[in-house]
Design a protein around this motif. Sequence first.
Motif, PDB file in Angstrom:
ATOM      1  N   THR B 107       0.833  -1.206   0.000  1.00 32.86           N
ATOM      2  CA  THR B 107       0.000   0.000   0.000  1.00 32.86           C
ATOM      3  C   THR B 107       0.863   1.251   0.000  1.00 32.86           C
ATOM      4  OG1 THR B 107      -1.521  -1.273   1.349  1.00 32.86           O
ATOM      5  CG2 THR B 107      -1.976   1.060   1.119  1.00 32.86           C
ATOM      6  N   THR B 108       1.916   1.236   0.808  1.00 41.24           N
ATOM      7  CA  THR B 108       2.796   2.406   0.860  1.00 41.24           C
ATOM      8  C   THR B 108       3.444   2.648  -0.494  1.00 41.24           C
ATOM      9  OG1 THR B 108       3.269   1.706   3.108  1.00 41.24           O
ATOM     10  CG2 THR B 108       4.622   3.466   2.216  1.00 41.24           C
ATOM     11  N   ILE B 109       3.934   1.572  -1.109  1.00 42.97           N
ATOM     12  CA  ILE B 109       4.569   1.727  -2.428  1.00 42.97           C
ATOM     13  C   ILE B 109       3.559   2.285  -3.427  1.00 42.97           C
ATOM     14  CG2 ILE B 109       5.562   0.456  -4.383  1.00 42.97           C
ATOM     15  CD1 ILE B 109       6.842  -1.434  -2.361  1.00 42.97           C
ATOM     16  N   ALA B 110       2.337   1.730  -3.397  1.00 40.90           N
ATOM     17  CA  ALA B 110       1.313   2.199  -4.344  1.00 40.90           C
ATOM     18  C   ALA B 110       1.010   3.674  -4.132  1.00 40.90           C
ATOM     19  CB  ALA B 110       0.045   1.365  -4.185  1.00 40.90           C
ATOM     20  N   LEU B 111       0.832   4.080  -2.866  1.00 43.53           N
ATOM     21  CA  LEU B 111       0.552   5.496  -2.576  1.00 43.53           C
ATOM     22  C   LEU B 111       1.713   6.373  -3.013  1.00 43.53           C
ATOM     23  CD1 LEU B 111      -1.213   5.452   0.903  1.00 43.53           C
ATOM     24  CD2 LEU B 111      -2.051   6.557  -1.162  1.00 43.53           C
ATOM     25  N   PHE B 112       2.918   5.909  -2.732  1.00 49.76           N
ATOM     26  CA  PHE B 112       4.094   6.698  -3.129  1.00 49.76           C
ATOM     27  C   PHE B 112       4.133   6.867  -4.647  1.00 49.76           C
ATOM     28  CE2 PHE B 112       8.464   6.628  -4.745  1.00 49.76           C
ATOM     29  CZ  PHE B 112       8.887   7.860  -4.261  1.00 49.76           C
ATOM     30  N   LEU B 113       3.979   5.740  -5.351  1.00 45.92           N
ATOM     31  CA  LEU B 113       4.099   5.812  -6.815  1.00 45.92           C
ATOM     32  C   LEU B 113       2.989   6.649  -7.434  1.00 45.92           C
ATOM     33  CD1 LEU B 113       5.219   2.231  -7.866  1.00 45.92           C
ATOM     34  CD2 LEU B 113       6.569   4.315  -7.770  1.00 45.92           C
ATOM     35  N   SER B 114       1.772   6.532  -6.899  1.00 45.18           N
ATOM     36  CA  SER B 114       0.682   7.238  -7.576  1.00 45.18           C
ATOM     37  C   SER B 114       0.578   8.697  -7.134  1.00 45.18           C
ATOM     38  CB  SER B 114      -0.639   6.503  -7.378  1.00 45.18           C
ATOM     39  OG  SER B 114      -1.351   7.045  -6.310  1.00 45.18           O
ATOM     40  N   GLU B 115       0.925   9.022  -5.890  1.00 47.14           N
ATOM     41  CA  GLU B 115       0.662  10.383  -5.412  1.00 47.14           C
ATOM     42  C   GLU B 115       1.918  11.235  -5.229  1.00 47.14           C
ATOM     43  OE1 GLU B 115      -2.610  11.334  -5.178  1.00 47.14           O
ATOM     44  OE2 GLU B 115      -2.800   9.331  -6.028  1.00 47.14           O
ATOM     45  N   PHE B 116       3.064  10.615  -5.040  1.00 50.46           N
ATOM     46  CA  PHE B 116       4.240  11.418  -4.683  1.00 50.46           C
ATOM     47  C   PHE B 116       5.361  11.355  -5.712  1.00 50.46           C
ATOM     48  CE2 PHE B 116       2.001  10.475  -0.812  1.00 50.46           C
ATOM     49  CZ  PHE B 116       1.979  11.688  -0.162  1.00 50.46           C
ATOM     50  N   ALA B 117       5.561  10.184  -6.314  1.00 48.52           N
ATOM     51  CA  ALA B 117       6.737  10.015  -7.160  1.00 48.52           C
ATOM     52  C   ALA B 117       6.627  10.833  -8.441  1.00 48.52           C
ATOM     53  CB  ALA B 117       6.898   8.537  -7.514  1.00 48.52           C
ATOM     54  N   SER B 118       7.755  11.343  -8.894  1.00 54.25           N
ATOM     55  CA  SER B 118       7.769  12.015 -10.191  1.00 54.25           C
ATOM     56  C   SER B 118       7.696  10.952 -11.283  1.00 54.25           C
ATOM     57  CB  SER B 118       9.053  12.815 -10.337  1.00 54.25           C
ATOM     58  OG  SER B 118      10.142  11.930 -10.390  1.00 54.25           O
ATOM     59  N   ALA B 119       7.396  11.386 -12.490  1.00 54.78           N
ATOM     60  CA  ALA B 119       7.266  10.442 -13.598  1.00 54.78           C
ATOM     61  C   ALA B 119       8.549   9.626 -13.775  1.00 54.78           C
ATOM     62  CB  ALA B 119       6.922  11.191 -14.884  1.00 54.78           C
ATOM     63  N   THR B 120       9.696  10.272 -13.594  1.00 55.77           N
ATOM     64  CA  THR B 120      10.978   9.575 -13.779  1.00 55.77           C
ATOM     65  C   THR B 120      11.140   8.468 -12.743  1.00 55.77           C
ATOM     66  OG1 THR B 120      11.660  11.883 -13.767  1.00 55.77           O
ATOM     67  CG2 THR B 120      13.254  10.274 -14.574  1.00 55.77           C
ATOM     68  N   VAL B 121      10.864   8.794 -11.482  1.00 53.93           N
ATOM     69  CA  VAL B 121      10.993   7.782 -10.430  1.00 53.93           C
ATOM     70  C   VAL B 121      10.065   6.616 -10.718  1.00 53.93           C
ATOM     71  CG1 VAL B 121      10.628   7.332  -7.980  1.00 53.93           C
ATOM     72  CG2 VAL B 121      11.674   9.485  -8.700  1.00 53.93           C
ATOM     73  N   ARG B 122       8.841   6.956 -11.150  1.00 54.47           N
ATOM     74  CA  ARG B 122       7.874   5.896 -11.416  1.00 54.47           C
ATOM     75  C   ARG B 122       8.364   4.992 -12.551  1.00 54.47           C
ATOM     76  NH1 ARG B 122       3.138   8.727 -10.882  1.00 54.47           N
ATOM     77  NH2 ARG B 122       3.378   9.516 -12.986  1.00 54.47           N
ATOM     78  N   GLU B 123       8.914   5.610 -13.593  1.00 52.99           N
ATOM     79  CA  GLU B 123       9.402   4.821 -14.719  1.00 52.99           C
ATOM     80  C   GLU B 123      10.521   3.873 -14.319  1.00 52.99           C
ATOM     81  OE1 GLU B 123      10.400   7.469 -17.967  1.00 52.99           O
ATOM     82  OE2 GLU B 123       8.338   8.205 -17.878  1.00 52.99           O
ATOM     83  N   TRP B 124      11.310   4.292 -13.317  1.00 55.49           N
ATOM     84  CA  TRP B 124      12.398   3.426 -12.870  1.00 55.49           C
ATOM     85  C   TRP B 124      11.926   2.361 -11.894  1.00 55.49           C
ATOM     86  CZ3 TRP B 124      17.268   2.744 -14.443  1.00 55.49           C
ATOM     87  CH2 TRP B 124      17.789   3.691 -15.330  1.00 55.49           C
ATOM     88  N   THR B 125      10.975   2.722 -11.042  1.00 52.72           N
ATOM     89  CA  THR B 125      10.581   1.806  -9.983  1.00 52.72           C
ATOM     90  C   THR B 125       9.711   0.664 -10.495  1.00 52.72           C
ATOM     91  OG1 THR B 125      10.466   3.814  -8.686  1.00 52.72           O
ATOM     92  CG2 THR B 125       9.802   1.792  -7.603  1.00 52.72           C
ATOM     93  N   LYS B 126       8.795   0.996 -11.416  1.00 53.78           N
ATOM     94  CA  LYS B 126       7.835  -0.036 -11.830  1.00 53.78           C
ATOM     95  C   LYS B 126       8.499  -1.275 -12.440  1.00 53.78           C
ATOM     96  CE  LYS B 126       3.622   0.450 -12.417  1.00 53.78           C
ATOM     97  NZ  LYS B 126       2.256   0.661 -12.894  1.00 53.78           N
ATOM     98  N   PRO B 127       9.444  -1.116 -13.375  1.00 56.09           N
ATOM     99  CA  PRO B 127      10.082  -2.330 -13.925  1.00 56.09           C
ATOM    100  C   PRO B 127      10.805  -3.149 -12.859  1.00 56.09           C
ATOM    101  CG  PRO B 127      10.646  -0.398 -15.231  1.00 56.09           C
ATOM    102  CD  PRO B 127       9.945   0.098 -14.020  1.00 56.09           C
ATOM    103  N   ILE B 128      11.397  -2.463 -11.867  1.00 56.69           N
ATOM    104  CA  ILE B 128      12.094  -3.198 -10.811  1.00 56.69           C
ATOM    105  C   ILE B 128      11.095  -4.026 -10.008  1.00 56.69           C
ATOM    106  CG2 ILE B 128      13.460  -2.947  -8.706  1.00 56.69           C
ATOM    107  CD1 ILE B 128      14.707  -0.455 -10.010  1.00 56.69           C
TER     108      ILE B 128
END
Lengths: 262, 311
Positions: B107-128
């Motif tokens: 849940t924390t990861i999901a909230l971070f990715l959807s509400e806080f992370a910049s597009a760049t961070v999201r692009e890097w985190t999701k494949p990992i």
Amino acid sequence: MLETILQTTPLHPKVEAANLNFYYGNTHALKNINLILPDKQITALIGPSGCGKTTLLRCFNRMHDLYSGNRYEGEIILDGSVNILSRRLDPIEVRMRVGMVFQRPNPFPKSIFENVAYGLRVRGEKNRTTIADKVEKALRDAALWDEVKDRLQDMAFNLSGGQQQRLCIARALATDPELILFDEPTSALDPIATANVEDLMTQLKQQVTILIVTHSMQQAARLSDYTAFMYLGELVEHDRTEVIFNDPLNKQTRDYISGRFG
Amino acid sequence: MARSLPSLAASVQQSQRRRSVRQIQEKVIESILFLAAFSCVAVTIAIMVILGVESFGLFQQVSIGEFLTGIEWAPLFEPPKYGVLPLITGTLTTTLVALSVAIPLGTTIALFLSEFASATVREWTKPILELLAGIPTVVYGYFALLFITPLLQALLPDLGGFNMLSAGMVMGIMITPLISSISEDALRSVPAELREGSYATGATRLQTAYKVVFPAALSGVSSSYILGISRAVGETMIVAIAAGLQPTLTFNPLDSAATMTAYIVQVSLGDLPHGTTGYQTIFAVGLTLVLITLVFNIIGHFLSKRYRERY
């Protein structure tokens, strides 16, 4: 022109935009806007789609800060002292003083009571009596109290569209804002609900300054004290509403008012 | 006129022929689509029938009451004991440990990715994260046994080499990407108007995320939890490798215990003759497992109806 308005009206300017430019990335969306919102008056922004009305409205509570690539230039002075656009000013501080009502009713997935209490809770208000009092006052001011007082714990989605929009107005009112921005607040409502919301806005101007974007010229004529006509990102003409609708100086304004384009 | 009449008749005939060809095409495509859908249903029904028939063989010798309430599971010993409860407690304990890792983390990861992370961070985190979901579970199993367990033993010296804590934790890490990616989709599909409405009242990002966006996405988020539970209940390799294979009636995660899946894999790897009671127990345990998962799926269905998205 602006000077003459100020000379002829003894009204205190609540908000004053000066040399305001706004960019979406490389798009120059607002060009050198100068606009005064007189205190406790309704100012309407009219103009064809894409002219920048909503873009301008959303500068007043720094809504553009939510998305990257947006840039403001110039200033918007609140109460002659605070520059809303200052980079040192946290946009949250601005939104604490400037409320907003959206095009489509957007109640939160919470009870009617909690929707109105939201702004208070966000500000850290804990006292239950204070919250209950302010919620009741806001609902009364939004002319919704009698319809919902027996079901404050119901989900807000169960209200009709017009009631939801008045709920959103109550939500904005609960925190005693000094300026409320209305972004086409009746475009999703039927005629009766529209009339209710319009009556409400006329009432509200006793307590608060109002800026409204509208597509309906009749609405602007009915409601507002001042009207600003925008075209292609520029503020073409701004004057008392009866002047804009009866005797505009600018030809573009006259053509738009008479329905020749837009 | 004289010429146009026959040609009109011909063209009517032609268009009728064209229509009937089209109708046949439609029918063919329709039946192919139906077969594709039906094959799924048919496989499910076939599995249920086989599980039911084989279990029925067991329940002619062992009463269902004994199966469901017996506290000892030793079907291959003399005298055999057919109480499935130890396997159920093993499954529930590892599942609970896994969820207590995966739900907060996912849940924390999901909230971070959807509400806080910049597009760049999201692009890097999701494949990992997706990589994490693609690791074979047998690798996770040895990771639990050979890395996490020794680490935990440093903290808890009495911990045995096989324990449900280590297996459950690693299982939690394994289902975290599942929960985070489904929850993130649900959070991101909350309309911008709702977020803007919250910001407009002066709320911060954090307040907007947990007071407005999260409740609005509750239906999607809770169905990700249910999927996580089903995944944890059915997970086999990690628990078979790291939690031990000894059926024990315990809810203590520090103990070693077999889960239902671990029992099935253990016994089906041996050479039990077809039709024996021991052989039939696999199906009875399998049926129990399917029914438990079914219950969770039904709960999930009702939860997502109860909290269905209404923006």
